[in-house]
Scaffold this active site. Structure first.
Site, short mmCIF file in Angstrom:
data_model
loop_
_atom_site.label_atom_id
_atom_site.label_comp_id
_atom_site.label_asym_id
_atom_site.label_seq_id
_atom_site.Cartn_x
_atom_site.Cartn_y
_atom_site.Cartn_z
N ASP A 1 -25.76 35.35 -16.33
CA ASP A 1 -25.21 36.54 -16.97
C ASP A 1 -24.09 37.19 -16.17
O ASP A 1 -23.04 37.52 -16.72
CB ASP A 1 -26.32 37.56 -17.24
N ARG B 1 -33.76 46.98 -6.44
CA ARG B 1 -32.64 47.53 -7.24
C ARG B 1 -31.96 48.74 -6.60
O ARG B 1 -30.73 48.79 -6.54
CB ARG B 1 -33.09 47.86 -8.67
N ASP C 1 -34.54 47.48 -15.32
CA ASP C 1 -33.52 47.46 -14.26
C ASP C 1 -32.33 48.36 -14.54
O ASP C 1 -31.73 48.91 -13.62
CB ASP C 1 -33.05 46.02 -14.02
N SER D 1 -36.12 33.55 -17.36
CA SER D 1 -35.24 34.49 -16.68
C SER D 1 -35.94 34.84 -15.36
O SER D 1 -37.07 35.32 -15.36
CB SER D 1 -35.06 35.73 -17.54
N1 ARG Z 1 -40.89 43.27 -14.83
C1 ARG Z 1 -40.38 43.36 -13.51
C2 ARG Z 1 -39.74 44.70 -13.26
O1 ARG Z 1 -39.41 45.39 -14.18
C3 ARG Z 1 -39.49 42.21 -13.12
C4 ARG Z 1 -38.21 42.04 -13.86
C5 ARG Z 1 -37.42 40.93 -13.27
N2 ARG Z 1 -36.46 40.34 -14.12
C6 ARG Z 1 -36.43 39.04 -14.50
N3 ARG Z 1 -35.43 38.63 -15.17
N4 ARG Z 1 -37.37 38.21 -14.20
O2 ARG Z 1 -39.54 45.08 -12.13
#
Ligand code: ARG
Length: 410
Positions: free
Chosen positions: A12, A91, A120, A171
């Site tokens: 992406d 993040r 995120d 992902s």
């Molecule tokens: N669900 C987790 C969070 O919100 C992990 C998200 C990670 N993203 C991914 N594309 N695997 O922190």
């Protein structure tokens, strides 16, 4: 117009880089290393190949370990009791680095690759807004244009590039604390996660037949040694990921409540995180008073919720951390764990601050109150409960009929 893009090197953000260039932006790319398996030089090469004006690789492994993960250990941070918060913790750090570079580069905007239905975006935007101030332009092409994975692949091939990495079904987001796997076959909440979703952990069925014993040393709540060897936190984590992962430990299958009103099925690998949090929790039980322990669980949960919900900037976090740090001043000691075919058991613990006394607890030679002491204690301790229960459920028993007075158990 100059834009600073938080660039992971994945599908992406690679497509976003091309899109921004198509629109005439000068794109500065930033990759923050929070313990990725990815080779950063390759990421840099890819960024330049796709037309980055200038690329920054930032090694934030140590900062991630000591500022973010150490707090997560002290807080036994597991969102909804399962998820060690790897992505959620990284993040704010990544966004802070991106903001610093946006300032240094005197950029007009920042860009990230978050979707409009994930957590995120909240974590990125809130940190960026905090550091860059109101009105600063934040671009998120995936959420603005509904960029899908197929569209990203299309953009790349339009420019003559192949999609980077293995972009089949999942992902994936990873850092030293957690590898997170989403999407594809995992979206079927009834189906067991397929074996090819996992990278850090061996399947428990194929794990070695011999158990693995480890000793983890903590100082003031922070892991400092592994089998007696003093290690930097990020090195200790990386070693533990390998060791525990090899024994099939660290897989998580979780139905998770997102900030955005959706439930999602999440699969994680976090061998080191789960080992350290379990060991730390055990040490707390050895050391803390029951009141400290129970109250701390509320603090732990609130801290984890703030971090998950993208509120790293919320001032309440600092107040909670003061209390968590203060309690952790005494969490020093060693924990022995046994890892065997995907499961972990704490099998030993010791600490100079231990509240446990095997001399006192001994059935034969240990401490006993006198019979009178014990009986008096039980009577007074249970008085509230018994009197209230009598009043409610044994009407007629508790009243002194002659005087009309209530008969109280004293
Ligand atoms: N669900 C987790 C969070 O919100 C992990 C998200 C990670 N993203 C991914 N594309 N695997 O922190």
């Amino acid at each position: 117009m100059k834009v600073v893009l938080s660039y992971s090197g994945g599908l992406d953000t690679s497509a976003i880089l091309l899109l921004l260039r198509e629109r005439g932006y000068k794109v500065v790319t930033v990759t923050v290393d929070v313990g990725l398996d990815e080779d950063l030089e390759k990421v840099e090469e890819r960024a330049y190949m796709l037309g980055s004006h200038k690329h920054y690789n930032i090694d934030a492994r140590e900062e991630f370990a000591y500022k973010y993960i150490s707090m997560a250990v002290k807080a036994n941070a597991l969102y909804e009791e399962y998820y060690p918060l790897g992505t959620a913790l990284a993040r704010p750090l990544i966004a802070e680095k991106v903001a610093e570079i946006a300032k240094a580069e005197d950029a007009d905007a920042v860009a990230h690759g978050c979707t409009g239905k994930g957590n995120d975006q909240v974590r990125f935007d809130s940190t960026l807004m905090y550091h860059l101030g109101p009105g600063y332009k934040i671009m998120a092409p995936v959420r603005e244009m509904g960029l899908t994975r197929e569209k990203s692949i299309e953009i790349l091939s339009r420019h003559g590039f192949k999609p980077p990495g293995s972009h089949g079904k999942y992902s994936i987001d990873e850092n030293m604390w957690t590898r997170s796997i989403e999407g594809g076959p995992i979206d079927d909440e009834w189906m067991e996660p397929p074996e090819d979703a996992f990278l850090w952990t061996k399947s428990p069925e194929e794990a070695p037949a011999e158990p693995l014993y480890l000793e983890i040393g903590f100082e003031e709540g922070v892991p400092t040694t592994l089998n007696g060897e003093k290690l930097k936190l990020h090195d200790l984590i990386e070693r533990l990921n390998t060791l525990a992962g090899l024994h099939g430990y660290g897989r998580i299958d979780h139905i998770e409540n997102r900030v955005v009103g959706l439930k999602s099925r999440e699969v994680y690998e976090a061998p080191a995180a789960l080992t350290l949090i379990n060991a730390h929790k055990d040490l707390e039980k050895l050391i803390l008073t029951p009141r400290e322990l129970r109250f701390k669980r509320l603090l732990d949960q609130e801290w984890s919720d703030l971090v998950y919900n993208g509120l790293w900037i919320e001032p309440l976090r600092k107040h909670i951390e003061q209390a968590i740090n203060s309690i952790n001043e005494y969490i020093t000691g060693t924990v022995r764990v046994k890892i065997y075919k995907g499961s972990l058991q704490v099998v030993g613990r010791r600490s100079p601050y231990s509240g446990y006394s095997k001399t006192m607890i001994d059935y034969n030679k240990g401490w006993y109150p006198t019979g009178e002491e014990a009986q008096g204690f039980v009577k007074i301790y249970t008085m509230h409960s018994i009197n209230t229960a009598w009043t409610r459920y044994k009407k007629g028993v508790q009243d002194n009929e002659a005087t009309g007075e209530r008969l109280i158990y004293t």
